[in-house]
Enzyme design. Structure first.
Site, PDB file in Angstrom:
ATOM      1  CB  SER A  72      46.306  38.609  35.226  1.00  0.00           C
ATOM      2  OG  SER A  72      45.629  38.183  36.380  1.00  0.00           O
ATOM      3  CG  ASP A  81      46.821  36.900  40.061  1.00  0.00           C
ATOM      4  OD1 ASP A  81      47.174  37.655  40.985  1.00  0.00           O
ATOM      5  OD2 ASP A  81      46.053  37.268  39.151  1.00  0.00           O
ATOM      6  CG  ASP A 103      47.894  41.161  38.326  1.00  0.00           C
ATOM      7  OD1 ASP A 103      47.450  40.056  38.683  1.00  0.00           O
ATOM      8  OD2 ASP A 103      47.165  42.049  37.835  1.00  0.00           O
ATOM      9  CG  ASP A 161      44.500  41.138  40.074  1.00  0.00           C
ATOM     10  OD1 ASP A 161      44.843  39.939  40.031  1.00  0.00           O
ATOM     11  OD2 ASP A 161      43.957  41.724  39.116  1.00  0.00           O
TER      12      ASP A 161
END
Length: 445
Positions: free
Chosen positions: A101, A240, A242, A244
Site C-alpha cells: 500500500s 497511494d 496500490d 485503493d
C-alpha cells in the site's frame, strides 16, 4: 494468535519473514489448497504494484499455487481494486495482490480476495495460517497448474471504472493533476480521466521499482500541491501505491481528506436518492465534524474499528453503500468490493462538473473540529498494558468527557501506538495527546 496475517493481509520487510520467497511459496500452497473446492478447474488471479520485490514474490506465489494444482493468471501491475474486480469477473477461486500500500518500496505484502471479490474472512485466513504449518498436498505431475499472463486486464478495469458514471457525464474543461505515487495505477488512472475528456497533468508515473510512494502519492502530497497551483489546475488527485485510496488537493493547494470526500458523496447520493442505509460508515478516526454534518443532513455516521475491512463488514451487514476512512479509503459498494481511489475520484469530479463549483467550495462540506494524531514507535512489549499509560489515558478521557473523543490503538501494520484526540478546544486536545504520548515513550524506554 496470528503469526502471519495482520489487519490487511500479510505485510513486512522484504527478504525478512514473512516477506520472503519461501514464505510466499508456502502461502501459495496453503491458500491454493484451501480454495481447491469442487471438481472445476481452479484459478487464481495475481496482481502487484511496482515494487522491485514484486518479481520475486510473484514467481514464488506462482510456484506455490501451481504445485498444488491451481492455474494462475498474472495481470502485472494493477490497482488492488482491479484485482478484486478481475477475480470476480473471471470466476476465479482466489485473487492475490502483492502490495504494501502506502509503505516504502522495501516493504511488501500479500492481500487476498475470495471468489466474490471481497477480502478473505477471518475464518479463511485462520485456515490458511494452519495450512502454512502443515505439509502441503502436492498435485500429481499431470495435475500441476499452468500460469498465463493476460495483456488486456488493464483495459477491462478501465472500462469497469468508467461505467460508474452515466454516459452523459464528461470531464471536458477540467484540468486535473494526478499523482499515481509511482505505483500500481501509473498507467490505468491517467487513461481513465483522459478518456473521459479531462486535461491530465500526470506525476508519479515513472516507476523504477524503488520510488513507489517516495515523496509522492497520498501520503506525501507536497509535490501535488505545488503542481496544482503552478499549473492552474482545477483539482489534484493523489493515489497511494496500490491505488485503493486517495487524497484530494483543491485549486488553492489545500489538502482534502477522506472525511470531506465521504461527506460530499454521502450527501450528494442522499439528495439523488442513491444512498443506502440512511448514512455513511467510517472508523473511529473520522472527525467529529463529519458526524455533526451528517446529522444535519438527516443522516447518521456508523463508526467501526480502524481498517477498511471493518468498514466493509458493517456496510454489508447494515445495507450501506458509502463508507471509508479519513485516510482516503473510499468504498462505494454499488461499483466495487473494496476501496478504489480512482473510482471515488470520479464521483468527486462528476460533482465538480455538474455543480460548476470550485473544488475549494465543493470539498468544504463541514468545519472539522481540532483533531491531533501522534504516533509513538516501540520495539516490543505491550505499552498500552502499562499502569502509567492506563493512568494517562484515564486522565485524558476525564478531561475530554462530553466535549470530545479519545482514540488510542496499536497499529495493525507497524510497531506504532497511535494516539488521537479531538474536541472543540485545540489547546486542550493537543495537551491530552502529548501527555499520553509522553507516558507511552517512558513506558517503552
Amino acid at each position: 494468535m496470528r503469526k502471519f496475517f495482520g489487519t490487511d493481509g500479510i505485510r513486512g520487510l522484504t527478504n525478512q519473514v514473512p516477506m520472503t520467497a519461501e514464505v510466499a511459496m508456502r502461502v501459495g500452497m496453503a491458500a491454493g489448497t484451501h480454495f481447491l473446492r469442487g471438481d472445476h478447474k481452479h484459478r487464481v488471479v495475481i496482481g502487484k504494484d511496482t515494487r522491485l520485490s514484486g518479481y520475486m514474490l510473484e514467481n514464488a506465489l506462482v510456484a506455490g499455487f501451481t504445485s498444488v494444482g491451481m492455474d494462475v493468471v498474472q495481470v502485472g501491475p494493477m490497482p488492488t481494486p482491479a484485482v478484486a474486480m478481475l477475480t470476480q469477473s473471471m470466476r476465479a477461486d482466489l485473487g492475490v495482490m502483492l502490495s504494501a500500500s502506502h509503505n516504502p518500496f522495501h516493504d511488501n505484502g500479500i492481500k487476498m480476495f475470495g471468489p466474490d471479490g471481497y477480502k478473505l474472512s477471518d475464518a479463511d485466513e485462520a485456515q490458511i495460517e494452519l495450512l502454512l504449518d502443515a505439509a502441503p498436498k502436492l498435485a500429481d505431475p499431470a495435475q500441476i497448474g499452468r500460469a498465463k499472463r493476460i495483456e488486456d486486464a488493464r483495459g477491462r478495469y478501465i472500462h469497469a471504472v468508467k461505467q460508474s458514471l452515466p454516459q452523459s457525464v464528461r470531464l471536458d474543461g477540467l484540468k486535473i493533476v494526478l499523482d499515481c505515487a509511482n505505483g500500481a495505477a501509473y498507467n490505468s488512472a491517467p487513461t481513465v480521466f483522459w478518456e473521459l475528456g479531462a486535461d491530465v497533468v500526470a506525476i508519479g508515473v515513472t516507476p523504477n521499482g524503488i520510488n513507489i510512494n517516495d515523496r509522492c502519492g497520498s501520503t506525501a502530497p507536497a509535490l501535488l500541491q505545488e503542481t496544482v497551483v503552478a499549473s492552474g489546475a482545477d483539482i489534484g488527485i493523489a493515489l497511494d501505491g496500490d491505488a485503493d485510496r486517495l487524497i484530494i488537493v483543491d485549486e488553492a493547494g489545500a489538502i482534502v481528506d477522506g472525511d470531506q470526500i465521504m461527506a460530499l458523496i454521502g450527501a450528494s447520493w442522499a439528495r439523488q436518492g442513491r444512498l443506502k442505509g440512511g448514512g455513511v460508515v467510517a472508523t473511529v478516526m473520522s472527525n467529529l465534524g463529519l458526524e455533526r454534518f451528517l446529522e444535519g443532513e438527516g443522516l447518521r455516521l456508523e463508526r467501526t474499528k480502524v481498517g477498511d475491512r471493518h468498514v466493509l463488514e458493517r456496510m454489508r451487514s447494515g445495507g450501506f453503500n458509502v463508507g471509508g476512512e479519513q485516510s482516503g479509503h473510499m468504498i462505494l459498494s454499488d461499483h466495487a468490493t473494496t476501496g478504489d481511489g480512482t473510482l471515488a475520484a470520479l464521483q468527486v469530479l462528476a460533482e465538480l462538473v455538474t455543480t460548476g463549483k470550485r473544488a475549494s467550495e465543493l470539498l468544504h462540506q463541514f468545519d472539522p473540529v481540532p483533531q491531533f494524531l501522534k504516533n509513538v514507535r516501540f520495539a516490543g512489549g505491550k505499552p498500552l498494558d502499562e499502569a502509567s499509560v492506563k493512568a494517562a489515558i484515564a486522565e485524558g478521557e476525564a478531561a475530554l468527557a462530553g466535549r470530545g473523543r479519545l482514540v488510542i490503538r496499536a497499529s495493525g501494520t507497524e510497531p506504532l501506538i497511535r494516539v488521537m484526540a479531538e474536541g472543540d478546544e485545540a489547546t486542550e486536545v493537543e495537551q491530552v495527546v502529548d501527555s499520553i504520548c509522553d507516558a507511552v515513550r517512558k513506558a517503552v524506554s
